[in-house]
Design an enzyme around this catalytic site. Structure first.
Site: not given
Length: 299
Positions: A211-213, A215
């Site tokens: 996911s975006k967390r 990167g």
């Protein structure tokens, strides 16, 4: 290869996201022969298939509230290896409308008892109890003057696969719970199911879904950072697949020659950013300068 955009979910469909996918595929060098085709523009084809299923007894009109449509529309997170809940059938299935007077949806009539089987090119023989497969919705109820609304995921992909003569469906392992529903649909529409292959997912370093967390998750971000598309392809293909040796630096032409579904792992892979950077360094060092210059200019 046919490029198909499955955009029937109006709430999640945004033109800029679709364009990002097209741009990412082009940069990676994943070219297509036909398309892109948009499911949102093929509604009449899906309605005709649903009407056929109604006529042959494999579907029924469902008058239940729209919130009961949940289930079967998209792949369930963590579905592979999890216990699917037992389901109850609504009275609409037996010709007793639960809420007469409202516009109905069309649901698939899953057979009672028995199992649905299919062979997975990665996971082998798979078998699901029909009593654990809900009567999933094919078409939403209509709004305004429409008799029926938009097609749901399960119907759209099967109708498109049949119409486009798809031979292989290769997708993430989180779709395994969708496959028995689609196998039932193929058979109800008088078509032979394609070859299914469910490949492992790509996880973050903490072993949770990427996911975006973790990167950048948009391929185009890596393009902006200066990664070479061939290095990125080399890195990606080894996430869940092995050529059968210790070799890692494998150019695309050789990858195409060596690849087979038999080499796909059943274990989820971890996205290792330092490893990606290592691949990029290897390509920067080893590629002839005449190959590097055009790529550098386009980046």
């Amino acid at each position: 290869m046919i490029l198909r955009v499955e955009d029937t979910d109006a709430e999640r469909n945004k033109p800029e996201l679709v364009q990002g996918i097209l741009d990412g595929l082009k940069w990676l060098g994943v070219d297509w022969d036909e398309g892109p085709f948009y499911q949102s523009q093929r509604t009449e084809l899906y309605r005709a298939a649903a009407t056929k299923l109604l006529a042959n007894g494999n579907a029924y009109l469902c008058y239940c509230a729209a919130e009961k449509y949940a289930g079967g529309d998209h792949a369930e997170e963590g579905a592979e290896g999890s216990q699917i809940r037992r389901v109850t059938r609504c009275s609409c299935r037996d010709g007793k409308p639960s809420n007469p007077g409202v516009k109905p949806a069309i649901r698939f009539k899953v057979p009672l008892g028995g199992t649905t089987k299919f062979f997975d090119a990665v996971f082998g023989e798979r078998e699901f109890s029909n009593d654990e497969i809900e009567d999933f919705v094919l078409l939403r109820s209509g709004k305004g003057e429409e008799e029926f609304g938009q097609s749901m995921y399960q119907l759209g992909v099967v109708v498109d696969d049949i119409d486009m003569r798809i031979t292989h469906v290769i997708r993430g392992a989180d779709h395994i719970s969708n496959t028995p529903k689609q196998v039932l649909l193929y058979r109800a529409l008088g078509a032979e199911p394609p070859v299914f292959a469910h490949v492992p997912l790509i996880l973050g370093a903490d072993k949770s879904r990427l996911s975006k967390r973790h990167g950048a998750t948009d391929v185009n971000m890596y393009r902006t950072e200066g990664f070479l598309p061939e290095a990125f392809r080399n890195f990606l293909v080894l996430l869940g697949w092995s050529p059968g040796g210790d070799e890692e630096f494998i150019r695309t032409k050789e990858l195409i020659e060596k690849f087979s579904l038999a080499g796909v792992s059943r274990t989820n892979a971890v996205f290792d950013r330092p490893k990606l950077e290592w691949f990029n360094t290897q390509y920067l060092q080893k590629l002839p300068i005449e190959e590097l210059l055009p790529k550098w200019k386009t980046n």
